[in-house]
Design a protein around this motif. Structure first.
Motif, PDB file in Angstrom:
ATOM      1  N   ASP A 236       5.652   3.725   5.464  1.00  0.00           N
ATOM      2  CA  ASP A 236       6.589   3.865   6.580  1.00  0.00           C
ATOM      3  C   ASP A 236       5.881   3.961   7.918  1.00  0.00           C
ATOM      4  O   ASP A 236       6.297   3.336   8.903  1.00  0.00           O
ATOM      5  N   GLU A 237       4.812   4.749   7.990  1.00  0.00           N
ATOM      6  CA  GLU A 237       4.159   4.950   9.278  1.00  0.00           C
ATOM      7  C   GLU A 237       3.568   3.647   9.828  1.00  0.00           C
ATOM      8  O   GLU A 237       3.611   3.385  11.036  1.00  0.00           O
ATOM      9  N   ASP A 238       3.036   2.802   8.929  1.00  0.00           N
ATOM     10  CA  ASP A 238       2.468   1.525   9.370  1.00  0.00           C
ATOM     11  C   ASP A 238       3.572   0.551   9.772  1.00  0.00           C
ATOM     12  O   ASP A 238       3.446  -0.170  10.774  1.00  0.00           O
ATOM     13  N   LEU A 239       4.642   0.534   8.992  1.00  0.00           N
ATOM     14  CA  LEU A 239       5.739  -0.374   9.314  1.00  0.00           C
ATOM     15  C   LEU A 239       6.397   0.017  10.628  1.00  0.00           C
ATOM     16  O   LEU A 239       6.718  -0.841  11.471  1.00  0.00           O
ATOM     17  N   GLU A 240       6.595   1.302  10.836  1.00  0.00           N
ATOM     18  CA  GLU A 240       7.206   1.761  12.090  1.00  0.00           C
ATOM     19  C   GLU A 240       6.314   1.471  13.289  1.00  0.00           C
ATOM     20  O   GLU A 240       6.791   1.092  14.363  1.00  0.00           O
ATOM     21  N   ARG A 241       5.009   1.604  13.087  1.00  0.00           N
ATOM     22  CA  ARG A 241       4.068   1.268  14.170  1.00  0.00           C
ATOM     23  C   ARG A 241       4.169  -0.216  14.519  1.00  0.00           C
ATOM     24  O   ARG A 241       4.183  -0.591  15.698  1.00  0.00           O
TER      25      ARG A 241
ATOM     26  N   LEU B 167      14.775  -2.810   8.693  1.00  0.00           N
ATOM     27  CA  LEU B 167      14.039  -2.275   9.840  1.00  0.00           C
ATOM     28  C   LEU B 167      13.194  -3.360  10.497  1.00  0.00           C
ATOM     29  O   LEU B 167      13.221  -3.547  11.726  1.00  0.00           O
ATOM     30  N   LEU B 168      12.445  -4.119   9.686  1.00  0.00           N
ATOM     31  CA  LEU B 168      11.569  -5.143  10.242  1.00  0.00           C
ATOM     32  C   LEU B 168      12.366  -6.327  10.777  1.00  0.00           C
ATOM     33  O   LEU B 168      12.026  -6.875  11.835  1.00  0.00           O
ATOM     34  N   CYS B 169      13.430  -6.713  10.087  1.00  0.00           N
ATOM     35  CA  CYS B 169      14.269  -7.798  10.603  1.00  0.00           C
ATOM     36  C   CYS B 169      14.820  -7.460  11.985  1.00  0.00           C
ATOM     37  O   CYS B 169      14.816  -8.299  12.898  1.00  0.00           O
ATOM     38  N   ASP B 170      15.295  -6.237  12.154  1.00  0.00           N
ATOM     39  CA  ASP B 170      15.851  -5.824  13.447  1.00  0.00           C
ATOM     40  C   ASP B 170      14.778  -5.876  14.537  1.00  0.00           C
ATOM     41  O   ASP B 170      15.042  -6.333  15.658  1.00  0.00           O
ATOM     42  N   ALA B 171      13.573  -5.419  14.212  1.00  0.00           N
ATOM     43  CA  ALA B 171      12.493  -5.439  15.198  1.00  0.00           C
ATOM     44  C   ALA B 171      12.106  -6.868  15.560  1.00  0.00           C
ATOM     45  O   ALA B 171      11.863  -7.188  16.734  1.00  0.00           O
ATOM     46  N   LEU B 172      12.045  -7.733  14.562  1.00  0.00           N
ATOM     47  CA  LEU B 172      11.690  -9.130  14.825  1.00  0.00           C
ATOM     48  C   LEU B 172      12.748  -9.816  15.682  1.00  0.00           C
ATOM     49  O   LEU B 172      12.424 -10.580  16.609  1.00  0.00           O
TER      50      LEU B 172
ATOM     51  N   ALA C 141      16.140   0.100  -3.122  1.00  0.00           N
ATOM     52  CA  ALA C 141      16.815   0.633  -1.937  1.00  0.00           C
ATOM     53  C   ALA C 141      15.817   0.881  -0.799  1.00  0.00           C
ATOM     54  O   ALA C 141      16.109   0.596   0.372  1.00  0.00           O
ATOM     55  N   ASP C 142      14.644   1.385  -1.141  1.00  0.00           N
ATOM     56  CA  ASP C 142      13.646   1.674  -0.115  1.00  0.00           C
ATOM     57  C   ASP C 142      13.166   0.395   0.558  1.00  0.00           C
ATOM     58  O   ASP C 142      13.018   0.331   1.788  1.00  0.00           O
ATOM     59  N   HIS C 143      12.954  -0.650  -0.226  1.00  0.00           N
ATOM     60  CA  HIS C 143      12.479  -1.900   0.358  1.00  0.00           C
ATOM     61  C   HIS C 143      13.590  -2.632   1.105  1.00  0.00           C
ATOM     62  O   HIS C 143      13.305  -3.338   2.083  1.00  0.00           O
TER      63      HIS C 143
ATOM     64  N   ASP D 106       0.806  -1.214   0.000  1.00  0.00           N
ATOM     65  CA  ASP D 106       0.000   0.000   0.000  1.00  0.00           C
ATOM     66  C   ASP D 106       0.843   1.270   0.000  1.00  0.00           C
ATOM     67  O   ASP D 106       0.409   2.311   0.468  1.00  0.00           O
ATOM     68  N   THR D 107       2.055   1.177  -0.531  1.00  0.00           N
ATOM     69  CA  THR D 107       2.889   2.365  -0.698  1.00  0.00           C
ATOM     70  C   THR D 107       2.303   3.237  -1.816  1.00  0.00           C
ATOM     71  O   THR D 107       1.498   2.761  -2.623  1.00  0.00           O
ATOM     72  N   PRO D 108       2.690   4.513  -1.904  1.00  0.00           N
ATOM     73  CA  PRO D 108       2.075   5.407  -2.880  1.00  0.00           C
ATOM     74  C   PRO D 108       2.262   4.944  -4.329  1.00  0.00           C
ATOM     75  O   PRO D 108       3.308   4.404  -4.703  1.00  0.00           O
ATOM     76  N   VAL D 109       1.247   5.155  -5.133  1.00  0.00           N
ATOM     77  CA  VAL D 109       1.306   4.833  -6.563  1.00  0.00           C
ATOM     78  C   VAL D 109       2.145   5.897  -7.266  1.00  0.00           C
ATOM     79  O   VAL D 109       1.949   7.099  -7.036  1.00  0.00           O
ATOM     80  N   PRO D 110       3.104   5.504  -8.117  1.00  0.00           N
ATOM     81  CA  PRO D 110       3.891   6.505  -8.843  1.00  0.00           C
ATOM     82  C   PRO D 110       2.991   7.446  -9.647  1.00  0.00           C
ATOM     83  O   PRO D 110       2.008   7.007 -10.259  1.00  0.00           O
TER      84      PRO D 110
END
Length: 392
Positions: A378-383, A306-311, A298-300, A44-48
Motif C-alpha cells: 500500500d505505501e508504495d502504491l500510494e506514493r 486506486l491506481l486507475c483513478d490516479a492514472l 478484494a484487496d487487489h 511484494d505484498t506480505p507473504v501469508p
C-alpha cells in the motif's frame, strides 16, 4: 606482459538478437532513479504466515535436499485437490501433476517435450513477451493473432486464418498479462473448436487465476468438452502467495504427456527448491479453510481502482482490467517517439516506473501504451499514485 588477444564471441544463431527484457530494463532504471517500481510484476505484498512458516520449518527440519523430479507427494495431492475445487479439473496427483520451477519452467519444458524446431505456435496480442521469447529460443515460430482493442476481443476468423499445416499449439494467458483480459467461456470455446479441428495442443497459463474482479469468471480450458486430453494447464503460487522469488509453479496435463515434460524439467532444473515446496504445501492446505482468496481478490480490486483513478487524473486512458494485476494504459500524452521513451520520460518526471507497451506487441505496435503493476504494498502504491496525480 603483452596484452591478451581478444577472442571473438562464438554465439548461437539466435543470441545476437537477444536483448534484455524491457521489464527488467525498467526495473534497473527505476532502482537507479530511486523510484517506485510499477514495471515488474514483483508482487511484494506480505507473504501469508502459513506459507512463510512452512518453508522455515522445512529448512529447520533439514528438508533441503532434492525432491522427486515431480515434486513432493503431499504438494501434488494438495494441487490436485485445489484443481478439483477451484478449477473443476480432475487430476491424478501421481500421473497428471508436475511441480515446476515456476510457471516459466512449466512452459519451457512443455515446449521441449511436445514441439519441434520449426513448429508454429499461435499467440494472442498483446502477449506476454517471455512466452514468445521462450518459443523463439527453441527455434519454433510464433504466429500472432491480434485481439481487438479496447476490450481485447477474440476474432475467431483471424484465429482460423493463422493456422497452417505447421501449427502445433496455441498459447493462452488468462487472466492476461499485460491487458488484464479474462477470456470468456465463448472465446475459449472458439479456441477449443479450432484446436480440435486441427489437432492442436492448447497451453494455458493461468497464473493470475485468483485475480478476477467485478464478477468476472475464470474458466479453465481443460474443463471444456473434448479439451482435457489436449490441454496443458499451467499455474503457480508466485503471485497468489507473493513469493515470486521462490519459483514454485505446477502444471496438469494428460498422463501420457507428463513423463516427457517431467524428463526435461529434471534435465534443466532437477526440482523446484525443496523448502519452498513445503511452504507452498502449507499455504494450499491451510489457507483454503480461510477467507484468504476472497480477501486477496478484494484487496487487489481496491488497488486497481486506486491506481486507475490516479492514472486518469494524470490524463491517461486507463480502463479497469477484469483480471490480473496490471493496468494497460494509453500514454499518448507523454512525450516520446516510442513507448520506451515515454516510459523513461514518466520515470524522470514522476519517479514512477512502467513498462513500454511495445514489449507486448510485434515490432511497430504498442508504442503509445504503458503497463503499470498494482500488485504492490500500500505505501508504495500510494506514493506512486500521489506522484502521478501531482504531474498531470
Amino acid at each position: 606482459m603483452p596484452a591478451r588477444a581478444q577472442v571473438p564471441a562464438r554465439l548461437s544463431h539466435i543470441a545476437p538478437a537477444v536483448v534484455q527484457s524491457e521489464i527488467r530494463a525498467m526495473s534497473v532504471a527505476c532502482d537507479a532513479a530511486g523510484g517506485v517500481n510499477l514495471a515488474q510484476g514483483i508482487c511484494d505484498t506480505p507473504v501469508p504466515a502459513p506459507v512463510e512458516q512452512g518453508a522455515i520449518e522445512a529448512i529447520r527440519a533439514g528438508l533441503n535436499i532434492y525432491t522427486r523430479l515431480d515434486g513432493i507427494a503431499a504438494l501434488r495431492e494438495a494441487i490436485a485437490a485445489k484443481l478439483q475445487q477451484h478449477n473443476g479439473i480432475t487430476a491424478d496427483p501421481d500421473k497428471e501433476v508436475l511441480v515446476t520451477n515456476g510457471a516459466t519452467g512449466a512452459l519451457y519444458t512443455t515446449l521441449l517435450a511436445l514441439l519441434n524446431p520449426g513448429d508454429e505456435v499461435i499467440f494472442f496480442e498483446p502477449f506476454y513477451g517471455y512466452h514468445v521469447s521462450t518459443v523463439l529460443s527453441l527455434r519454433m515460430v510464433a504466429q500472432v493473432v491480434p485481439l481487438t482493442a479496447p476490450d481485447w476481443k477474440l476474432d475467431s476468423d483471424a484465429l482460423r486464418a493463422a493456422v497452417s499445416e505447421r501449427t502445433r499449439a496455441i498459447i493462452i494467458n488468462t487472466p492476461s498479462n499485460p491487458s488484464g483480459k479474462v477470456f470468456s467461456r465463448a472465446e475459449l470455446e472458439a479456441v477449443a473448436a479450432v484446436a480440435q479441428e486441427h489437432d492442436l495442443y492448447v497451453i494455458v497459463d493461468e497464473i493470475y487465476e485468483y485475480f478476477v474482479y467485478d464478477g468476472a469468471e475464470h474458466v479453465s480450458m481443460a474443463t471444456l468438452p473434448g479439451m482435457r486430453e489436449r490441454t496443458i494447464t499451467i499455474s503457480g503460487l508466485s503471485k497468489t502467495f507473493s513469493v515470486t522469488g521462490w519459483r514454485i509453479g505446477y502444471l496438469t496435463a494428460p498422463a501420457d504427456l507428463v513423463p516427457a515434460i517431467g524428463y526435461f524439467h529434471d534435465l534443466v532444473y532437477i526440482c523446484p527448491p525443496s523448502p519452498a515446496q513445503y511452504g507452498a504445501l502449507a499455504g494450499l492446505t491451510q489457507l483454503a479453510k480461510t477467507s484468504f482468496y476472497d480477501d486477496l481478490r478484494a484487496d487487489h480490486q481496491r488497488k486497481r481502482d486506486l491506481l486507475c483513478d490516479a492514472l486518469r487524473t494524470a490524463c491517461f486512458q486507463a480502463p479497469k482490467p477484469a483480471g490480473a494485476y496490471y493496468i494497460f494504459a494509453d500514454a499518448s500524452h507523454i512525450p516520446g517517439a516510442t513507448a520506451a521513451e515515454r516510459a523513461r520520460t514518466l520515470l524522470r518526471d514522476t519517479g514512477v516506473a512502467a513498462v513500454a507497451g511495445s514489449a507486448f506487441f510485434r515490432e511497430g505496435r504498442g508504442e503509445t501504451m504503458l503497463r503499470f503493476c498494482f500488485g504492490k504494498r500500500d505505501e508504495d502504491l500510494e506514493r506512486a499514485c500521489e506522484a502521478l496525480r501531482s504531474n498531470p
